[in-house]
Write an enzyme that holds these catalytic residues in place. Sequence first.
Site, PDB file in Angstrom:
ATOM      1  N   GLY A 192       0.733  -1.298   0.059  1.00  0.00           N
ATOM      2  CA  GLY A 192       0.018  -0.093   0.020  1.00  0.00           C
ATOM      3  C   GLY A 192       0.979   1.184   0.023  1.00  0.00           C
ATOM      4  O   GLY A 192       1.843   1.246   0.118  1.00  0.00           O
ATOM      5  N   ASN A 193       0.248   2.425  -0.184  1.00  0.00           N
ATOM      6  CA  ASN A 193       0.698   3.758  -0.122  1.00  0.00           C
ATOM      7  C   ASN A 193      -0.042   4.795  -0.375  1.00  0.00           C
ATOM      8  O   ASN A 193      -1.347   4.529  -0.712  1.00  0.00           O
ATOM      9  CB  ASN A 193       1.597   3.609  -1.410  1.00  0.00           C
ATOM     10  CG  ASN A 193       1.171   3.114  -2.711  1.00  0.00           C
ATOM     11  OD1 ASN A 193       0.249   3.703  -3.185  1.00  0.00           O
ATOM     12  ND2 ASN A 193       1.645   2.053  -3.121  1.00  0.00           N
ATOM     13  N   SER A 251       9.186   3.350  -2.107  1.00  0.00           N
ATOM     14  CA  SER A 251       8.898   2.154  -2.522  1.00  0.00           C
ATOM     15  C   SER A 251       9.255   0.972  -1.508  1.00  0.00           C
ATOM     16  O   SER A 251      10.497   1.154  -1.132  1.00  0.00           O
ATOM     17  CB  SER A 251       9.356   1.429  -3.873  1.00  0.00           C
ATOM     18  OG  SER A 251       9.287   0.150  -4.373  1.00  0.00           O
ATOM     19  N   GLY A 252       8.767   0.037  -0.973  1.00  0.00           N
ATOM     20  CA  GLY A 252       8.761  -0.908  -0.261  1.00  0.00           C
ATOM     21  C   GLY A 252       9.479  -0.870   1.122  1.00  0.00           C
ATOM     22  O   GLY A 252      10.215  -1.578   1.913  1.00  0.00           O
ATOM     23  N   SER A 257       7.373   4.953  -4.918  1.00  0.00           N
ATOM     24  CA  SER A 257       6.393   3.815  -5.189  1.00  0.00           C
ATOM     25  C   SER A 257       6.308   3.251  -6.369  1.00  0.00           C
ATOM     26  O   SER A 257       5.977   4.013  -7.206  1.00  0.00           O
ATOM     27  CB  SER A 257       4.977   4.063  -4.362  1.00  0.00           C
ATOM     28  OG  SER A 257       3.936   2.948  -4.947  1.00  0.00           O
ATOM     29  N   SER A 258       6.506   1.920  -6.558  1.00  0.00           N
ATOM     30  CA  SER A 258       6.190   1.499  -7.839  1.00  0.00           C
ATOM     31  C   SER A 258       4.863   1.687  -8.477  1.00  0.00           C
ATOM     32  O   SER A 258       4.679   1.595  -9.642  1.00  0.00           O
ATOM     33  CB  SER A 258       6.639  -0.129  -7.992  1.00  0.00           C
ATOM     34  OG  SER A 258       5.860  -0.680  -6.810  1.00  0.00           O
ATOM     35  N   ASP A 259       4.006   1.962  -7.421  1.00  0.00           N
ATOM     36  CA  ASP A 259       2.858   2.374  -8.145  1.00  0.00           C
ATOM     37  C   ASP A 259       2.361   3.547  -8.566  1.00  0.00           C
ATOM     38  O   ASP A 259       1.333   4.391  -8.836  1.00  0.00           O
ATOM     39  CB  ASP A 259       1.479   1.976  -7.004  1.00  0.00           C
ATOM     40  CG  ASP A 259       1.358   0.567  -6.817  1.00  0.00           C
ATOM     41  OD1 ASP A 259       1.530  -0.203  -7.871  1.00  0.00           O
ATOM     42  OD2 ASP A 259       1.377  -0.059  -5.450  1.00  0.00           O
ATOM     43  N   HIS A 264      -3.532   3.623  -2.098  1.00  0.00           N
ATOM     44  CA  HIS A 264      -3.781   2.173  -2.358  1.00  0.00           C
ATOM     45  C   HIS A 264      -3.649   1.307  -1.152  1.00  0.00           C
ATOM     46  O   HIS A 264      -2.793   1.220  -0.709  1.00  0.00           O
ATOM     47  CB  HIS A 264      -2.940   1.934  -3.577  1.00  0.00           C
ATOM     48  CG  HIS A 264      -2.658   0.635  -4.144  1.00  0.00           C
ATOM     49  ND1 HIS A 264      -3.736  -0.216  -4.349  1.00  0.00           N
ATOM     50  CD2 HIS A 264      -1.601  -0.444  -4.179  1.00  0.00           C
ATOM     51  CE1 HIS A 264      -3.312  -1.579  -4.855  1.00  0.00           C
ATOM     52  NE2 HIS A 264      -2.089  -1.503  -4.730  1.00  0.00           N
ATOM     53  N   HIS A 294      -4.145  -2.946   0.001  1.00  0.00           N
ATOM     54  CA  HIS A 294      -4.468  -4.503  -0.087  1.00  0.00           C
ATOM     55  C   HIS A 294      -5.439  -4.785   1.241  1.00  0.00           C
ATOM     56  O   HIS A 294      -5.637  -6.071   1.602  1.00  0.00           O
ATOM     57  CB  HIS A 294      -3.277  -5.542  -0.172  1.00  0.00           C
ATOM     58  CG  HIS A 294      -2.684  -5.313  -1.459  1.00  0.00           C
ATOM     59  ND1 HIS A 294      -1.803  -6.351  -2.063  1.00  0.00           N
ATOM     60  CD2 HIS A 294      -2.446  -4.197  -2.455  1.00  0.00           C
ATOM     61  CE1 HIS A 294      -1.343  -5.707  -3.014  1.00  0.00           C
ATOM     62  NE2 HIS A 294      -1.650  -4.512  -3.453  1.00  0.00           N
ATOM     63  N   ASP A 338     -23.446   6.405   2.332  1.00  0.00           N
ATOM     64  CA  ASP A 338     -22.908   7.623   3.107  1.00  0.00           C
ATOM     65  C   ASP A 338     -21.624   8.045   2.076  1.00  0.00           C
ATOM     66  O   ASP A 338     -21.243   9.025   2.347  1.00  0.00           O
ATOM     67  CB  ASP A 338     -22.545   7.391   4.311  1.00  0.00           C
ATOM     68  CG  ASP A 338     -23.713   7.299   5.504  1.00  0.00           C
ATOM     69  OD1 ASP A 338     -24.686   8.062   4.979  1.00  0.00           O
ATOM     70  OD2 ASP A 338     -23.637   7.013   6.524  1.00  0.00           O
ATOM     71  N   HIS A 388      -6.348  -7.509  -7.971  1.00  0.00           N
ATOM     72  CA  HIS A 388      -5.503  -6.778  -7.356  1.00  0.00           C
ATOM     73  C   HIS A 388      -5.659  -6.304  -6.000  1.00  0.00           C
ATOM     74  O   HIS A 388      -5.851  -6.682  -5.125  1.00  0.00           O
ATOM     75  CB  HIS A 388      -4.969  -5.534  -8.350  1.00  0.00           C
ATOM     76  CG  HIS A 388      -3.762  -4.952  -7.899  1.00  0.00           C
ATOM     77  ND1 HIS A 388      -2.860  -4.359  -8.667  1.00  0.00           N
ATOM     78  CD2 HIS A 388      -3.123  -4.788  -6.624  1.00  0.00           C
ATOM     79  CE1 HIS A 388      -1.888  -3.523  -7.987  1.00  0.00           C
ATOM     80  NE2 HIS A 388      -2.132  -3.883  -6.770  1.00  0.00           N
ATOM     81  N   TYR A 418     -25.160  17.007   7.055  1.00  0.00           N
ATOM     82  CA  TYR A 418     -24.410  15.984   8.007  1.00  0.00           C
ATOM     83  C   TYR A 418     -23.019  16.848   8.221  1.00  0.00           C
ATOM     84  O   TYR A 418     -22.601  17.183   7.329  1.00  0.00           O
ATOM     85  CB  TYR A 418     -24.052  14.587   7.495  1.00  0.00           C
ATOM     86  CG  TYR A 418     -23.396  13.624   8.068  1.00  0.00           C
ATOM     87  CD1 TYR A 418     -24.063  12.716   8.904  1.00  0.00           C
ATOM     88  CD2 TYR A 418     -22.002  13.869   8.130  1.00  0.00           C
ATOM     89  CE1 TYR A 418     -23.244  11.937   9.669  1.00  0.00           C
ATOM     90  CE2 TYR A 418     -21.088  13.070   8.825  1.00  0.00           C
ATOM     91  CZ  TYR A 418     -21.921  12.137   9.730  1.00  0.00           C
ATOM     92  OH  TYR A 418     -21.207  11.144  10.656  1.00  0.00           O
TER      93      TYR A 418
END
Lengths: 238, 238, 238, 238
Positions: D31-32, D48-49, D78-80, D99, D101, D124, D175, D233
Amino acid sequence: MTASVSPGLREAVWQANQALVEAGLVRLSFGNASGIDRDAGIVLIKPSGVPYDELRPEHLVAVGLEDGQVREGEARPSSDTPTHLALYRTYPTIGGIVHTHSEAATVWAQACLPIPPLGTTHADHFRGPIPVTRPLAEAEVGADYEAATGAVIVATLDELGLDPGDMPAVLVASHGPFAWGGDPLEAVANAIALETVAAMAIRTYALNPAVQPMAGYLLERHFRRKHGADAYYGQRRR
Amino acid sequence: MTASVSPGLREAVWQANQALVEAGLVRLSFGNASGIDRDAGIVLIKPSGVPYDELRPEHLVAVGLEDGQVREGEARPSSDTPTHLALYRTYPTIGGIVHTHSEAATVWAQACLPIPPLGTTHADHFRGPIPVTRPLAEAEVGADYEAATGAVIVATLDELGLDPGDMPAVLVASHGPFAWGGDPLEAVANAIALETVAAMAIRTYALNPAVQPMAGYLLERHFRRKHGADAYYGQRRR
Amino acid sequence: MTASVSPGLREAVWQANQALVEAGLVRLSFGNASGIDRDAGIVLIKPSGVPYDELRPEHLVAVGLEDGQVREGEARPSSDTPTHLALYRTYPTIGGIVHTHSEAATVWAQACLPIPPLGTTHADHFRGPIPVTRPLAEAEVGADYEAATGAVIVATLDELGLDPGDMPAVLVASHGPFAWGGDPLEAVANAIALETVAAMAIRTYALNPAVQPMAGYLLERHFRRKHGADAYYGQRRR
Amino acid sequence: MTASVSPGLREAVWQANQALVEAGLVRLSFGNASGIDRDAGIVLIKPSGVPYDELRPEHLVAVGLEDGQVREGEARPSSDTPTHLALYRTYPTIGGIVHTHSEAATVWAQACLPIPPLGTTHADHFRGPIPVTRPLAEAEVGADYEAATGAVIVATLDELGLDPGDMPAVLVASHGPFAWGGDPLEAVANAIALETVAAMAIRTYALNPAVQPMAGYLLERHFRRKHGADAYYGQRRR
């Protein structure tokens, strides 16, 4: 007329809101807890959309039981305030109400199914199946939606002939649970019990789809162990 | 005759009650742990309905093993005390008992199904399927209900020819688990193992409904690795 | 010949054992982590049956890689030591091994099913289905059981033509997972990834029983993003 | 041209990455989270990582919105990153992207199914079913894979005629989820809401396979309670 909120009620309602977080029943700004001062005719409730970790006792909003107008506090009260007011007006024995989107109870609400009593955890808190409301009609949702939510909870208990002390929670269809009690912390305890039995019941049906509700005499025994004149559970404080 | 409770037993029973919370096996005031001083003929148990975070060692209640009368303590003992007493009276090797409504074990109890041995986690602690009692009859529930719960646990082990050391837990139908051990903390460990294998078994059947119980020789090997004269697991403390 | 264990290895193996607890992969005294000093021919492993919260670095036990005899330490080594030794002897690239009964991975092991690759979380760590061993025969369980467990893991990878770097975990049927890596903490990371993908895969099949494994080209791309000469994930430390 | 990253953005993106851990949405280095300074044309993103517990604000990497080149920071982004850039370029109203998982949302992504709206928790935050992308083709995965992931998210919203404000998350098939918002913490809140409704929906279908999506008028009412000109709200901060 400016009735002032007692420090005890403010502390109790604040603690109840915090207890929802500690019990894992709420995330983000979902949910709310309230309490009532019947003598002053005032309901104290969480402000709308405020994250729990920012919530302080002085942020709670006091509204009139009958007119719903803000009496104390600078924030907007919870958007669900009209639902709370409808329940307080109808049931004079209720001292605290909580609303959550706790996961397992909300699953039953989304499935539009009542939770059958499958064991003594259920029977210790709920005297029979925990009901689910009918879906609200488009006209109800379009107009005074939150008041209509309160009305359908009341109608659900009425149709089943249920006392709010015997059945301290109702699932609102496609929405989630409301629970109550003699005071705000008892309402939280009932919401915790509800989430627990909801989770157990989902898994019990997954394991044994043919399971039948528990024996009525066992349910009655357990409920009566904890509630009413013949209760022998606990330390004689009820 | 006023036998006094040893500080060691009081500490052990208090720690066992706290360990139930830390292990996530209890919520609210569900559940209880007890221990016994066989020489003094005294059982020490959680008071009824007291929240775990308010529980102090001095709140524990001592009752006579044979007569069930309170010997020390100002609170009511757990309403489940007669169940504990029935087990202590029948099984002289038991030194501690816990009762919980832990979620996955309670699901099997509500489903009225025994937990089949599906892997070595099970076999390390339980020498075969973990049994579930028959439902209690109306007459049993209506009279001395908690003593009847103890009696049906004993009857369940008897009918299956099971030793309480080989099978340190039983599921009470429509209720939840009781677990025991040589002392209160071993009883907690068995309750943790029970909850773990109960959760694994629910998910194993969901993933593979056709799964068969593990091989008997593997079960026996793992149980014997940890229990009895040929045990080679652990540090030779048993 | 008394080879002494380096402080770095002792610290790494101790941290790996603690990391199993922090990641929620172990309860009670289930599971164990080990590391190896290839030059000294020594494997350092958790002592048998010691609770994690009592475990100190000096409690770890050093055994000879080839003979399995204790070199340093006063406790019995883990009863699973022969399994670890079999893997270290066969695979020179392995620097750390962990064994757990983590819930979801154990469910697949109990169901006797390999875990199919269903998404990139899987592909980031495992280059294909995570295999499950065949059941051990009665003769294997009755004799040198823990060594036979190591042998069946090796046989499983062999039959599938799998390299232990491409497939850093195997499920032992009716038992649970073993995972490994270049060092003890990498073994823990692979055990965490295994538990994560195991849990996701159980729920994915429950939601969509007809789901197919992910595309092979997507699996390969993700595995190669993190492993091997063309890896571009992370900070060039591999 | 060396645009410098504002301390406010750096703090916000760092907090968003930490919030992913606190909310239980990420494990290991999955994630990131990123944020954007539209005036400077710079996106700030997790390296990344890097494990979250080692991540410090100064480790975040600044890349150019248009060219993707590193502007500030010594680590690989990040690789993403190309996925984030594709979304920022297409949707000028997005100020933060995350992002993960996270387990339940990833289950829907792995099952290649959109999440139907089953209750007000969903309504909502998401104005309709939460979409899942088509699978990426081999050519897309083989070439500029992460940019192709961004493109397929955009294509998915386009084909359904969805505005990124009305639908602040998409599931990438096989993914996991991407979620966004007006700023990085709002993106995290949407990722939390997504995980919550994903988990509820899995269990709702398990309990009642015949359940239908909620009434459209109830969905619209709840979404409009929190978003847009007529929102009532919260505390008038939107």
